[in-house]
Design an enzyme around this catalytic site. Structure first.
Site, PDB file in Angstrom:
ATOM      1  N   SER A 170       1.534  -9.754  -1.024  1.00 56.69           N
ATOM      2  CA  SER A 170       1.232  -8.322  -0.926  1.00 56.69           C
ATOM      3  C   SER A 170       1.380  -7.732   0.467  1.00 56.69           C
ATOM      4  O   SER A 170       1.576  -6.531   0.612  1.00 56.69           O
ATOM      5  CB  SER A 170      -0.184  -8.062  -1.434  1.00 56.69           C
ATOM      6  N   LYS A 224       0.795  -1.231   0.000  1.00 56.41           N
ATOM      7  CA  LYS A 224       0.000   0.000   0.000  1.00 56.41           C
ATOM      8  C   LYS A 224       0.829   1.284   0.000  1.00 56.41           C
ATOM      9  O   LYS A 224       0.386   2.317  -0.486  1.00 56.41           O
ATOM     10  CB  LYS A 224      -0.937   0.010   1.203  1.00 56.41           C
ATOM     11  N   GLU A 237      -9.428   6.303   3.319  1.00 57.58           N
ATOM     12  CA  GLU A 237     -10.294   5.270   3.875  1.00 57.58           C
ATOM     13  C   GLU A 237      -9.426   4.050   4.110  1.00 57.58           C
ATOM     14  O   GLU A 237      -8.381   3.897   3.486  1.00 57.58           O
ATOM     15  CB  GLU A 237     -11.419   4.928   2.882  1.00 57.58           C
TER      16      GLU A 237
END
Lengths: 241, 416
Positions: free
Chosen positions: B398, B109, B131
């Site tokens: 990930s 991210k 968010e």
């Protein structure tokens, strides 16, 4: 909001609002994810969905009122509900139910241009919104493509009452009136008679009161919703002169 | 697999410059379904991003920070014991992990959060909102905001705050304000709606760092482009490791950002299979799942047209997944496009399969993957038996699973 707390009440509300002098009624079709709405309308939509309100039931209620109601009804709802039923079918059934226009707050100019002709072919006005952040050139294009009237959003924000109305709204009304011959109605954040008078002084053709009315309906004792709403509507109408 | 490959005209569509179109569309998906108030901000953002990518000051700064702050490049790791686990008498595929879990903050991210924070600085926006579902994007955003001295507000569903208490505390330590969202299902969908409402209200001072390849144009493109570094490194590392392109790319898909980052540089290499793994929750037939492409219908949510979990009236449905990061009823529009034209395959695995995979990878490789990531690993059970010897499979690892240890313990009936 149609179906808040139930459709029988909504029917009663429409009749009483007309009697109290409303010039038109913007009726919400409840949607699960109303991006442009503040807490008051979000909660009303949740209550309406909990009571099982569907688009079809709202349109049936409106069809039954044909002949009893003479003011225009504008539906306020979100794109996904239109997509689900299909634009052609939505417009044809809304027209048959006596609906005059449509406000879809998550459908800006670019997306609206695809479906406005469909709405027009069924005799429905797709009313477009202008925001305080809209640049002048874009404002002109929106008002040229809006039908019925141009909906001027008076705040940078979601629906909901505001204590004061910013003076820059006056300039926006003027700008819109210059760029198109279409009437201008101001909405979002109008909470009472004082703001209605102000909007009128600025030369707007209409004022749209949503959350302030929905809140009174939510707070009214059961059975007195229409009376409370009508009393409030009279005060607003008096302020509009 | 030739039957699932796109036709020639579809290949032409896949040219990078056609995706998205000038109006922000991937085929019929995408677009900008937002309140008018945001339209000028979206145009400003698109322009700022286009200028930034052409500006060496921006790209050099981004590369420098990706190296020195995020810790890129991440390794392409050969998972020998996992490979051995799935090998048969006649051999089997070789499994590689793209170690995005080794990034600063523990997931992919931060690639996007960092890039968008640099963009916000260029645009002169001093307040950042975001968010978050699992909390990974929230943590990444809070991290870069601390790094650049930006005010940060993260919207998070109350249900997710309970599931991911550790990440909530991390964000607070980093100086961010975590704003609980109790509306609707109190998960990522509602947190996203609330972040958009904040942006509608504060658009003149605020940049919204959207955390997936979802939302209105230009976000699906913007977020994809910041994550494309995953695929670009993979492309180079595959050449170095085995001298050719991989055969299969595998990644979990909630909104789809890690998958899109891995896939993007390979899209035109149509002999590379791309597989996105969605969350089947209790099972797609139970109705309690988050398998948007597998089971959804086309709709509009959070500003984009894409597949969507919704009822027959068009009301958005609650998604269900053990993994907060996949618990979302929508999916990025470019994934919907890839599904429609057959460029990528989308499958789904259950909570239980993901839990099993998380344990297997932990025991065999000494790597505890995030519950989201475990969904991609779980598909190996179905995929490996269909692949012959010599096939090279790259999984996007990930994120790391530290944040999920409490959830996993609870599911396994272990009292901590």
């Amino acid at each position: 909001m149609a179906g808040d707390p139930d459709l029988k009440t909504s029917e009663d509300l429409l009749l009483k609002l007309e009697e109290a002098g409303a010039d038109m009624v913007e009726l919400g079709i409840p949607y699960s994810d109303p991006l442009a709405d503040g807490p008051v309308i979000q909660e009303a939509a949740s209550r309406a969905l909990s009571s099982g309100t569907t688009l079809k039931a709202v349109l049936e209620m409106l069809s039954a009122l044909k002949g009893k109601l003479s003011i225009p009804i504008i539906l306020f709802t979100y794109t996904n509900l239109l997509l689900t039923i299909g634009m052609e079918e939505f417009c044809s059934s809304a027209f048959n139910a006596g609906v005059s226009g449509l406000v879809v707050p998550d459908l800006p100019l670019e997306e609206a241009l695809r479906i406005s002709p469909i709405a027009s072919s069924y005799g429905l006005d797709l009313i477009l919104l202008v925001a305080p952040t809209t640049p002048p050139e874009r404002m002109k294009r929106i008002s040229e493509n809006s039908k019925g009237f141009t909906y001027l959003v008076s705040v940078t924000g979601v629906t909901g009452e505001r204590a004061v109305m910013e003076d820059r709204v006056g300039g926006l009304v003027k700008q819109l009136k210059q760029s198109s011959s279409l009437p201008v109605a101001v909405g979002f954040g109008i909470s009472g008679p004082d703001q209605i008078s102000k909007v009128k002084t600025w030369g707007a053709d209409g004022a749209i009161v949503g959350s302030a009315l929905v809140k009174r309906i939510a707070q009214a004792s059961s059975g007195l919703e229409a009376k409370e709403a009508a009393d409030f509507c009279k005060q607003l109408k008096d302020a509009a002169g | 697999m030739s039957s699932t490959l796109p036709s020639k005209s579809k290949n032409d569509d896949l040219a990078a410059n056609a995706r998205p179109s000038a109006s922000g569309r991937f085929g019929r998906f995408g677009g900008q379904y937002v309140p008018e108030t945001l339209m000028p901000a979206l145009a400003e953002l698109e322009l700022a991003a286009a200028e930034a990518w052409k500006d060496p000051f921006f790209t050099d700064e981004l590369s420098r920070l990706l190296r020195s702050y995020v810790g890129r490049s991440t390794p392409l790791y050969e998972a020998e014991r996992l490979t051995a686990h799935y090998s048969r008498a006649d051999g089997g595929p070789r499994i590689w992990l793209k170690r995005e879990d080794l990034n600063h903050t523990g997931a992919h991210k931060i690639n996007n959060a960092l890039g968008q924070a640099l963009l916000a600085l260029r645009m002169g926006k001093k307040r950042i909102i975001a968010e978050t579902g699992a909390g990974q994007h929230g943590v990444a955003t809070a991290t870069v905001c601390a790094r650049f001295g930006l005010e940060c507000v993260v919207y998070m569903g109350e249900e997710d705050m309970r599931r991911q208490a550790l990440n909530v505390f991390r964000m607070k330590l980093l100086g961010a304000k975590v704003q609980p969202v109790s509306a609707g299902t109190a998960t990522l969908k509602d947190a996203t709606s609330e972040a958009i409402r904040d942006w509608v209200t504060n658009v003149e001072s605020t940049h919204y760092i959207l955390g997936s390849v979802a939302g209105p144009h230009p976000y699906p493109m913007l977020v994809r482009d910041f994550h494309a570094v995953i695929g670009q490194e993979t492309l180079r590392q595959c050449q170095e490791a085995f001298g050719r392109l991989p055969d299969v790319l595998l990644a979990c898909v909630g909104g789809g950002s890690n998958a899109m980052g891995l896939f993007h540089p390979f899209v035109q290499q149509t002999n590379v299979r791309m597989i996105g793994v969605e969350a089947a929750g209790d099972g797609v037939l139970t109705g309690r799942h988050a398998a948007t492409i597998t089971e959804g219908r086309i709709g509009v949510l959070h500003g984009a047209m894409s597949y969507l979990l919704q009822d027959d009236q068009g009301q958005v449905q609650e998604a269900h997944s053990i993994s907060a990061g996949l618990d979302y009823p929508g999916v990025g529009p470019e994934h919907s496009y890839f599904a429609e034209i057959g460029r990528a395959e989308y499958v789904a695995v259950t909570d239980k399969e993901a839990l099993n995979a998380l344990q297997l990878v932990s025991e065999l490789e000494g790597i505890i993957p995030a519950l989201e990531t475990a969904h991609a690993f779980a598909w190996l059970e179905k995929l490996c038996p269909t692949l012959g010897s010599g096939k090279e499979v790259v999984i996007n690892c990930s994120g790391r699973g530290d944040k999920d240890v409490n959830t996993v313990a609870q599911k396994l009936g272990v009292d901590l």
